[in-house]
Design a protein around this motif. Sequence first.
Motif, short mmCIF file in Angstrom:
data_model
loop_
_atom_site.label_atom_id
_atom_site.label_comp_id
_atom_site.label_asym_id
_atom_site.label_seq_id
_atom_site.Cartn_x
_atom_site.Cartn_y
_atom_site.Cartn_z
N SER A 284 0.84 -1.19 0.00
CA SER A 284 0.00 0.00 0.00
C SER A 284 0.88 1.25 0.00
O SER A 284 2.04 1.20 0.38
N SER B 89 0.26 5.66 0.67
CA SER B 89 -0.66 6.77 0.91
C SER B 89 0.08 8.08 0.71
O SER B 89 1.26 8.20 1.01
N THR C 76 -2.13 9.40 -10.42
CA THR C 76 -2.17 8.05 -10.97
C THR C 76 -0.96 7.26 -10.52
O THR C 76 0.17 7.73 -10.65
N LEU C 77 -1.18 6.07 -10.00
CA LEU C 77 -0.12 5.15 -9.63
C LEU C 77 0.06 4.16 -10.77
O LEU C 77 -0.91 3.54 -11.21
N LEU D 74 -4.02 3.14 -11.47
CA LEU D 74 -5.11 3.54 -10.57
C LEU D 74 -5.03 5.03 -10.35
O LEU D 74 -4.00 5.54 -9.87
N THR D 75 -6.08 5.76 -10.72
CA THR D 75 -6.13 7.20 -10.53
C THR D 75 -7.13 7.53 -9.42
O THR D 75 -8.26 7.07 -9.45
N LEU D 76 -6.68 8.31 -8.45
CA LEU D 76 -7.54 8.77 -7.36
C LEU D 76 -7.60 10.29 -7.44
O LEU D 76 -6.64 10.95 -7.82
N TYR E 207 -3.50 3.94 -1.93
CA TYR E 207 -3.41 3.01 -3.06
C TYR E 207 -3.06 1.62 -2.55
O TYR E 207 -2.27 1.48 -1.62
N VAL F 46 4.25 7.71 -9.56
CA VAL F 46 3.02 8.47 -9.26
C VAL F 46 3.12 9.74 -10.08
O VAL F 46 4.12 10.45 -10.04
#
Length: 112
Positions: free
Chosen positions: A59, A61, A76-77, A85-87, A99, A111
């Motif tokens: 994970s 953060s 985006t990671l 994965l986009t947050l 993530y 990132v």
Amino acid sequence: MPVMIDLDALAVPDSGRALLPLDLHSRAVALGEPTGLFPDGWVQARSAFEFRALDTVTSMSLEIWSPPDAEPLGLTLALAGEPTLTLKAPAGGITVLGYTLQAAPATQFTVN
């Protein structure tokens, strides 16, 4: 968006600060110079930060502050072999983006 720096242990010898502050117990290290990071810690659009896992990482953060008049910020990671994965971080406050990832030791991830 500023990268918040508040860990004295990350200070460089000339009393400056590390460009990318990581938790002292982090299982990853930053690689190279980050793209889009101003000297005062603010990050511009289209920034990129690359990391290498020192151990298995499951994970990640990121704590971000975004000004009230900004557009929502998307981070985006990207990890090879995994879907990106986009947050989104809303404008006007502090947000912690979390993530989930599966990075084996020596794996590189970005990132941006």
